[in-house]
Enzyme design. Structure first.
Site, PDB file in Angstrom:
ATOM      1  N   SER A 222       0.827  -1.281   0.060  1.00  0.00           N
ATOM      2  CA  SER A 222      -0.096  -0.050  -0.050  1.00  0.00           C
ATOM      3  C   SER A 222       0.882   1.117  -0.169  1.00  0.00           C
ATOM      4  CB  SER A 222      -0.836  -0.002   1.295  1.00  0.00           C
ATOM      5  OG  SER A 222       0.055  -0.067   2.428  1.00  0.00           O
TER       6      SER A 222
ATOM      7  N   ASN B  85      -1.707  -2.281  13.747  1.00  0.00           N
ATOM      8  CA  ASN B  85      -3.069  -2.101  13.541  1.00  0.00           C
ATOM      9  C   ASN B  85      -3.377  -0.695  14.544  1.00  0.00           C
ATOM     10  OD1 ASN B  85      -3.021  -4.128  12.359  1.00  0.00           O
ATOM     11  ND2 ASN B  85      -4.218  -5.469  13.791  1.00  0.00           N
TER      12      ASN B  85
ATOM     13  N   THR C 135     -38.992  27.892  -9.575  1.00  0.00           N
ATOM     14  CA  THR C 135     -39.202  26.596  -8.847  1.00  0.00           C
ATOM     15  C   THR C 135     -39.548  25.674 -10.299  1.00  0.00           C
ATOM     16  OG1 THR C 135     -41.592  27.240  -8.784  1.00  0.00           O
ATOM     17  CG2 THR C 135     -40.413  27.469  -6.984  1.00  0.00           C
ATOM     18  N   HIS C 136     -39.202  24.725 -10.325  1.00  0.00           N
ATOM     19  CA  HIS C 136     -39.443  23.985 -11.588  1.00  0.00           C
ATOM     20  C   HIS C 136     -38.497  24.512 -12.604  1.00  0.00           C
ATOM     21  CE1 HIS C 136     -42.522  21.952  -9.396  1.00  0.00           C
ATOM     22  NE2 HIS C 136     -42.951  23.104  -9.279  1.00  0.00           N
TER      23      HIS C 136
ATOM     24  N   SER D 225     -13.293  26.925 -27.338  1.00  0.00           N
ATOM     25  CA  SER D 225     -13.604  25.444 -28.085  1.00  0.00           C
ATOM     26  C   SER D 225     -12.369  25.487 -29.304  1.00  0.00           C
ATOM     27  CB  SER D 225     -14.867  25.626 -28.718  1.00  0.00           C
ATOM     28  OG  SER D 225     -14.857  24.755 -29.949  1.00  0.00           O
TER      29      SER D 225
ATOM     30  N   LYS E 206     -17.312  30.244 -28.497  1.00  0.00           N
ATOM     31  CA  LYS E 206     -17.621  29.637 -27.597  1.00  0.00           C
ATOM     32  C   LYS E 206     -16.771  30.039 -26.259  1.00  0.00           C
ATOM     33  CE  LYS E 206     -19.715  26.031 -26.814  1.00  0.00           C
ATOM     34  NZ  LYS E 206     -20.163  24.494 -26.781  1.00  0.00           N
TER      35      LYS E 206
ATOM     36  N   ASN F 297     -16.520  28.331 -22.640  1.00  0.00           N
ATOM     37  CA  ASN F 297     -17.224  27.240 -21.880  1.00  0.00           C
ATOM     38  C   ASN F 297     -16.746  27.189 -20.376  1.00  0.00           C
ATOM     39  OD1 ASN F 297     -18.137  26.179 -24.313  1.00  0.00           O
ATOM     40  ND2 ASN F 297     -16.311  24.952 -24.464  1.00  0.00           N
TER      41      ASN F 297
ATOM     42  N   GLU G  88     -18.368  22.775 -14.673  1.00  0.00           N
ATOM     43  CA  GLU G  88     -18.850  21.521 -15.164  1.00  0.00           C
ATOM     44  C   GLU G  88     -18.140  20.439 -14.553  1.00  0.00           C
ATOM     45  OE1 GLU G  88     -19.902  21.564 -19.726  1.00  0.00           O
ATOM     46  OE2 GLU G  88     -18.250  22.735 -19.323  1.00  0.00           O
TER      47      GLU G  88
ATOM     48  N   TYR H 222      -9.105  -6.197  13.068  1.00  0.00           N
ATOM     49  CA  TYR H 222      -8.483  -5.760  11.857  1.00  0.00           C
ATOM     50  C   TYR H 222      -8.593  -6.936  10.910  1.00  0.00           C
ATOM     51  CZ  TYR H 222      -5.315  -4.229   8.579  1.00  0.00           C
ATOM     52  OH  TYR H 222      -4.514  -3.706   7.292  1.00  0.00           O
TER      53      TYR H 222
HETATM   54  N1  ARG Z   1      -0.989  -0.829   5.818  1.00  0.00           N
HETATM   55  C1  ARG Z   1      -1.868  -1.566   6.703  1.00  0.00           C
HETATM   56  C2  ARG Z   1      -3.241  -0.949   6.576  1.00  0.00           C
HETATM   57  O1  ARG Z   1      -3.117   0.115   5.897  1.00  0.00           O
HETATM   58  C3  ARG Z   1      -1.283  -1.593   8.043  1.00  0.00           C
HETATM   59  C4  ARG Z   1      -1.911  -2.587   8.913  1.00  0.00           C
HETATM   60  C5  ARG Z   1      -1.340  -3.925   8.906  1.00  0.00           C
HETATM   61  N2  ARG Z   1      -1.886  -4.661   9.744  1.00  0.00           N
HETATM   62  C6  ARG Z   1      -1.667  -5.914   9.678  1.00  0.00           C
HETATM   63  N3  ARG Z   1      -2.037  -6.586  10.755  1.00  0.00           N
HETATM   64  N4  ARG Z   1      -1.281  -6.817   8.625  1.00  0.00           N
HETATM   65  O2  ARG Z   1      -4.148  -1.413   7.138  1.00  0.00           O
END
Ligand code: ARG
Length: 434
Positions: A29, A116, A161-162, A283, A289, A291, A296, A323
């Site tokens: 991650s 955790n 309204t509407h 454009s 134009k 825009n 948007e 967890y």
């Molecule tokens: N990268 C993990 C997360 O974002 C950290 C916690 C990992 N904990 C574990 N028990 N593997 O959740």
């Protein structure tokens, strides 16, 4: 065991083989959570200080750890840090670097802690910072709307309204409506902040820790109101993230309504607003134009903001305590919604600050479409004592007459209106004028 044979420096003790490449990819991650490096270092420093204060580790070791963490902070801030997917996440990337810097003492940092409670703490800290920034951006936009409301107190426009002209209002009333929505949005973010501001540290993996830790100390150091109450809840609760995502989605939804109005108002058919060049695009094929792309895109970002909320709610559904790795999917939607809502608030502010409001066109439009008809009906009730339903009926007949004569209500002659209701007097024109 040599480094080669250990599959992972942090948890590889009982492992013989390295993870599969795809396992590494799905597990890592770091690409996302490296964003929390500041919070991770701040949290670890508070934890190390607490461990020393409680004599769980020595002052010397704590100092080495803290100095190392500060150096890592400088390396990351200076762009001199190599984030490694093989080390999974921000927590292990930082700890591995700490080991390179200070050797085995680094291993003492994780005493009385688990990733955790560490990640839950980091993520709460990050979300708290994001809320503080977004609340300020909302206030800035409220200020712009407030200034516009002050400036346009006497500028009349049709209220709809509407999307049909209904009654005359002022541009001030219209702008203030959005300031009110944003005020609620801000209060919702602050409410979310208050609820999330409890410190998970000390919950460890899920069941707490046998060391004589001081949770009040780390909580206070990190600016939390108090430690969380239940260890299993603390490591697995992400409703604060869901709330944040809802707050962002709701704010985005309000902004999308304003964006939609800007888009409609900027059409030549309406001509109520002209956006500055800085906030429009041209454009490549149609030279005439201009825009309203920013508006948007603010409207379009609602899709992503809603999507992120649904994504996270779905990740959480049915997760058993405590967890689960599913929870690692929590950061991407939160970071993405933060980016999106931040841009939307800034773009809306920029567009409104530099736009020209065509108050003449607004007034002209308010004068068309018989927008004073309700005022006429109210006049009949208040001055002639007609029941409102009858007044509504009489007014309908007068509007029909104006339609037939292709004129505005206040251009009708008194005598013509008296053909419909003989008791009408000259005073009626006060109600008919915008
Ligand atoms: N990268 C993990 C997360 O974002 C950290 C916690 C990992 N904990 C574990 N028990 N593997 O959740």
């Amino acid at each position: 065991m040599t480094q080669e044979t250990i599959s992972n420096q942090m948890w590889g003790g009982r492992f013989e083989d390295k993870p599969d490449d795809i396992m590494e990819q799905i597990n890592a991650s770091i690409g996302i959570d490296k964003r929390m490096w500041r919070q991770d270092i701040t949290g670890s420093i508070a934890h190390a200080e607490m461990l020393a204060k409680q004599e769980i580790i020595s002052q010397d070791d704590a100092q080495k750890i803290i100095d190392g963490l500060k150096q890592i902070g400088e390396e990351i801030a200076g762009g001199n840090f190599e984030f490694k997917p093989s080390l999974e996440d921000i927590h292990m990337n930082i700890e591995a670097r700490l080991r390179e810097l200070i050797g085995d003492t680094a291993g003492k940092l994780h005493t009385a802690r688990s990733r955790n409670d560490q990640v839950a703490t980091d993520f709460r800290l990050w979300t708290r910072d994001a809320i503080d920034e977004i609340s300020h951006l909302i206030e800035d936009l409220q200020d712009v709307l407030g200034d516009l409301a002050d400036k346009h107190k006497d500028d009349v426009m049709p209220g709809f309204t509407h999307l049909q002209a209904a009654q005359p209002v002022t541009l001030a009333l219209h702008m203030d409506a959005y300031a009110c929505m944003l005020n609620r949005d801000k209060l919702r973010f602050i409410d979310c902040r208050n609820r999330l501001n409890k410190c998970p540290l000390g919950s460890a993996a899920l069941a707490g820790t046998p060391y004589p830790i001081d949770r009040e100390y780390t909580s206070e150091k990190l600016g939390f109101d108090r430690p969380t109450h239940n260890t299993m809840d603390a490591v697995s609760a992400r409703d604060f993230a869901n709330e944040f995502l809802f707050c962002a989605a709701q704010t985005g939804l309000h902004l999308s309504r304003l964006a939609e109005e800007i888009i409609i108002w900027a059409t030549p058919q309406f001509g109520f607003i002209q956006l500055s060049d800085a906030w429009s695009t041209g454009s490549s094929i149609m030279p005439q134009k201009k825009n309203p792309d920013a508006a948007e895109l603010v409207r379009g970002k609602t899709g992503r903001l809603n999507g992120n909320l649904v994504q996270m709610m779905t990740v959480m559904k049915g997760l058993p305590l405590a967890y689960n790795k599913d929870l690692q999917e929590d950061k991407e939607p939160v970071f993405d919604s933060y980016e999106a809502i931040r841009l939307c608030l800034l773009a809306m502010k920029g567009m409104l600050e530099t736009a020209t409001f065509k108050t003449d066109a607004m007034r002209k439009s308010a004068e068309m479409g018989y927008t004073t008809a309700t005022a006429l009906a109210d006049w009949l009730v208040m001055n002639l004592g007609l029941p409102f339903r009858d007044a509504h009926h009489v007014t309908g007949a007068i509007v029909k007459m104006a339609e037939r004569k292709s004129c505005k209500l206040d251009e009708l002659e008194l005598a013509s209106m008296q053909e419909i209701e003989p008791r009408i007097t000259n005073e009626i024109y006060k109600a008919l004028k915008i």
